[in-house]
Design a protein around this motif. Sequence first.
Motif, PDB file in Angstrom:
ATOM      1  N   GLY A   1     -47.711 -43.880  28.148  1.00 48.34           N
ATOM      2  CA  GLY A   1     -48.622 -43.069  28.955  1.00 48.34           C
ATOM      3  C   GLY A   1     -47.932 -42.552  30.195  1.00 48.34           C
ATOM      4  O   GLY A   1     -46.760 -42.194  30.184  1.00 48.34           O
ATOM      5  N   GLY A   2     -48.673 -42.484  31.293  1.00 51.24           N
ATOM      6  CA  GLY A   2     -48.113 -42.006  32.552  1.00 51.24           C
ATOM      7  C   GLY A   2     -48.800 -42.686  33.719  1.00 51.24           C
ATOM      8  O   GLY A   2     -49.887 -43.269  33.579  1.00 51.24           O
ATOM      9  N   PRO A   3     -48.196 -42.614  34.903  1.00 55.40           N
ATOM     10  CA  PRO A   3     -48.754 -43.324  36.061  1.00 55.40           C
ATOM     11  C   PRO A   3     -50.121 -42.822  36.493  1.00 55.40           C
ATOM     12  O   PRO A   3     -50.876 -43.552  37.135  1.00 55.40           O
ATOM     13  N   ASP A   4     -50.463 -41.565  36.135  1.00 56.42           N
ATOM     14  CA  ASP A   4     -51.751 -41.030  36.568  1.00 56.42           C
ATOM     15  C   ASP A   4     -52.806 -41.065  35.466  1.00 56.42           C
ATOM     16  O   ASP A   4     -53.876 -40.488  35.616  1.00 56.42           O
TER      17      ASP A   4
ATOM     18  N   PHE B   1     -57.379 -32.423  34.094  1.00 60.73           N
ATOM     19  CA  PHE B   1     -56.722 -31.186  34.499  1.00 60.73           C
ATOM     20  C   PHE B   1     -57.493 -30.535  35.637  1.00 60.73           C
ATOM     21  O   PHE B   1     -58.695 -30.354  35.581  1.00 60.73           O
ATOM     22  N   LEU B   2     -56.804 -30.198  36.718  1.00 65.37           N
ATOM     23  CA  LEU B   2     -57.394 -29.643  37.938  1.00 65.37           C
ATOM     24  C   LEU B   2     -58.416 -30.592  38.548  1.00 65.37           C
ATOM     25  O   LEU B   2     -59.333 -30.179  39.257  1.00 65.37           O
ATOM     26  N   GLY B   3     -58.292 -31.869  38.266  1.00 68.54           N
ATOM     27  CA  GLY B   3     -59.138 -32.860  38.911  1.00 68.54           C
ATOM     28  C   GLY B   3     -60.479 -33.085  38.255  1.00 68.54           C
ATOM     29  O   GLY B   3     -61.316 -33.797  38.788  1.00 68.54           O
ATOM     30  N   LEU B   4     -60.744 -32.473  37.092  1.00 69.46           N
ATOM     31  CA  LEU B   4     -62.051 -32.580  36.462  1.00 69.46           C
ATOM     32  C   LEU B   4     -62.037 -33.646  35.373  1.00 69.46           C
ATOM     33  O   LEU B   4     -61.228 -33.601  34.463  1.00 69.46           O
ATOM     34  N   GLY B   5     -62.967 -34.609  35.471  1.00 68.00           N
ATOM     35  CA  GLY B   5     -63.074 -35.635  34.447  1.00 68.00           C
ATOM     36  C   GLY B   5     -61.955 -36.651  34.498  1.00 68.00           C
ATOM     37  O   GLY B   5     -61.207 -36.741  35.455  1.00 68.00           O
ATOM     38  N   LYS B   6     -61.853 -37.467  33.455  1.00 68.61           N
ATOM     39  CA  LYS B   6     -60.831 -38.499  33.349  1.00 68.61           C
ATOM     40  C   LYS B   6     -59.758 -38.049  32.357  1.00 68.61           C
ATOM     41  O   LYS B   6     -60.037 -37.330  31.405  1.00 68.61           O
ATOM     42  N   CYS B   7     -58.559 -38.489  32.584  1.00 71.23           N
ATOM     43  CA  CYS B   7     -57.443 -38.072  31.734  1.00 71.23           C
ATOM     44  C   CYS B   7     -56.766 -39.300  31.137  1.00 71.23           C
ATOM     45  O   CYS B   7     -56.556 -40.289  31.842  1.00 71.23           O
ATOM     46  N   ASP B   8     -56.434 -39.213  29.860  1.00 71.63           N
ATOM     47  CA  ASP B   8     -55.760 -40.315  29.171  1.00 71.63           C
ATOM     48  C   ASP B   8     -54.740 -39.710  28.207  1.00 71.63           C
ATOM     49  O   ASP B   8     -55.052 -39.392  27.061  1.00 71.63           O
ATOM     50  N   SER B   9     -53.512 -39.540  28.668  1.00 73.13           N
ATOM     51  CA  SER B   9     -52.496 -38.919  27.821  1.00 73.13           C
ATOM     52  C   SER B   9     -52.059 -39.860  26.693  1.00 73.13           C
ATOM     53  O   SER B   9     -51.595 -39.400  25.650  1.00 73.13           O
ATOM     54  N   LYS B  10     -52.192 -41.180  26.891  1.00 76.72           N
ATOM     55  CA  LYS B  10     -51.872 -42.112  25.809  1.00 76.72           C
ATOM     56  C   LYS B  10     -52.803 -41.871  24.624  1.00 76.72           C
ATOM     57  O   LYS B  10     -52.364 -41.836  23.472  1.00 76.72           O
ATOM     58  N   ASN B  11     -54.077 -41.695  24.916  1.00 76.00           N
ATOM     59  CA  ASN B  11     -55.044 -41.450  23.848  1.00 76.00           C
ATOM     60  C   ASN B  11     -54.816 -40.083  23.207  1.00 76.00           C
ATOM     61  O   ASN B  11     -54.975 -39.915  21.993  1.00 76.00           O
ATOM     62  N   ALA B  12     -54.434 -39.093  24.031  1.00 74.78           N
ATOM     63  CA  ALA B  12     -54.136 -37.766  23.494  1.00 74.78           C
ATOM     64  C   ALA B  12     -52.971 -37.845  22.506  1.00 74.78           C
ATOM     65  O   ALA B  12     -52.988 -37.214  21.441  1.00 74.78           O
ATOM     66  N   ALA B  13     -51.943 -38.621  22.859  1.00 71.49           N
ATOM     67  CA  ALA B  13     -50.799 -38.794  21.963  1.00 71.49           C
ATOM     68  C   ALA B  13     -51.226 -39.515  20.683  1.00 71.49           C
ATOM     69  O   ALA B  13     -50.781 -39.171  19.580  1.00 71.49           O
TER      70      ALA B  13
END
Length: 448
Positions: free
Chosen positions: A418-421, A427-439
């Motif tokens: 994943g990543g530290p954030d 994106f642009l501060g809206l909602g929650k982000c989970d790049s691990k789940n996207a991958a």
Amino acid sequence: MKTANLAIVFTDIKGFTERTSRQTLEENQRLLQVHHALLAPLFKAFGGRIIKSIGDAFLVTFESPTQAVLSGIAIQDRLWHHNRSVPEPEQLHVRVAINVGEVRLESNDVFGEPVNIAARVESLAEAGEVYFTEAVYLAMNKAEVPSKEVGAFELKGIPGKIRVFHVPRAPYRVEAPTAATIAEAPGTEKMPPFGNLALSRVPESTLSPPVDLSALGQRAAAGVAVLGQRAASGASVLGQRAAAGASVLGQQARTVGGSLFSRLSEELKTPGLGARLREKVAGRKVLVGLGLTAVVAGAAVVAFGGGATMRAIDAVEDAPEDERLPLVREAKRLIQDEKDPGRRHYLSGRLAEAQGDAGDAIDAYRSAVRAGSDDAEDRIIDLLEHPKCGVRSAAAYAVAALKLKSAVGELEDLEEDGGPDDGGGGFLGLGKCDSKNAAKNALKAFKD
């Protein structure tokens, strides 16, 4: 083996990748429901058979090339009406591309060169347009469909050049607009782009959507005002960071002399250029990590300022935000002069990144990959390691949509680390982000 001579239609949504990166799964699902509700009835009204609906893309076959083009015209006019009734963030802008030829039919799917050509032509098409090949032009009823040649293009994997046409915008019109059409909206045209030429043939009952579009839109619209405010500030921050990082690269590139290899070796000795530098000489890529923002070149000579177009894009990166407009215009002019569609879309993505718009950049890279750009494929994969979660996630979705198997290793790394954030603002501060789940979801797409 069963074959048939069919017209092949591809459509997709402009900017879908960027939207996906800043929407929740529920919001994205609603967007696709609206998209399907608007387009599917029109395909069927003109005799089309929907073969696939993958995310924002449709693959549809028609027995009649004329009906295929008319369906595309009807779609663009239908979306014009729809877009006048919803806020800009909810509008849909679609590309339509058509080819005709003998295809192989297998398990409710179609295969063959005509399908590949249609997909390549889609990468050439602009949003709001209907593009089609010379094969369609020769086969269709020209008395029913106006046309104008766009040009002849070399398409990846296709021998020779393919002549491409499009449907020009009206002044023609076959039916007076309805009262709803006449109602003016600020900043919009008074008439649909193709004058209801094809839409007038469709019964009104067919246009009544099977879902309540306004209700779907209202649920997604709750965050529109917040998104608009955050978009401006978020884009500004991203642009400032990109400019700061690009300035370092630009200064180093202009001051280091000698051959490419000597310049590359000098850059390797320069502190602060980041952890990763990979050469793209004899087919390998150069990736220069620059602190918070990665600035990537498709080739080493480009990375160090080669070519008028790249120099113009570098100038945009280096310039203060309030001085960019004339530089952006010049860069766009040079990009439009590029003959190769893959290169043109790739450079459009680079320019979008220079302006701090990673979402539009990824969308342009997707089109570039479809047009055969290896540089764009490399760039999307590189963005899987971007410091921003929203960009990593958008890149993962793009990799899945394009089936870039060369990215499997990077996706596996992203799924694991994943990543530290991750877990912060999307994106642009809206909602929650989970790049691990996207991958993780992107890797599943390769197995489906």
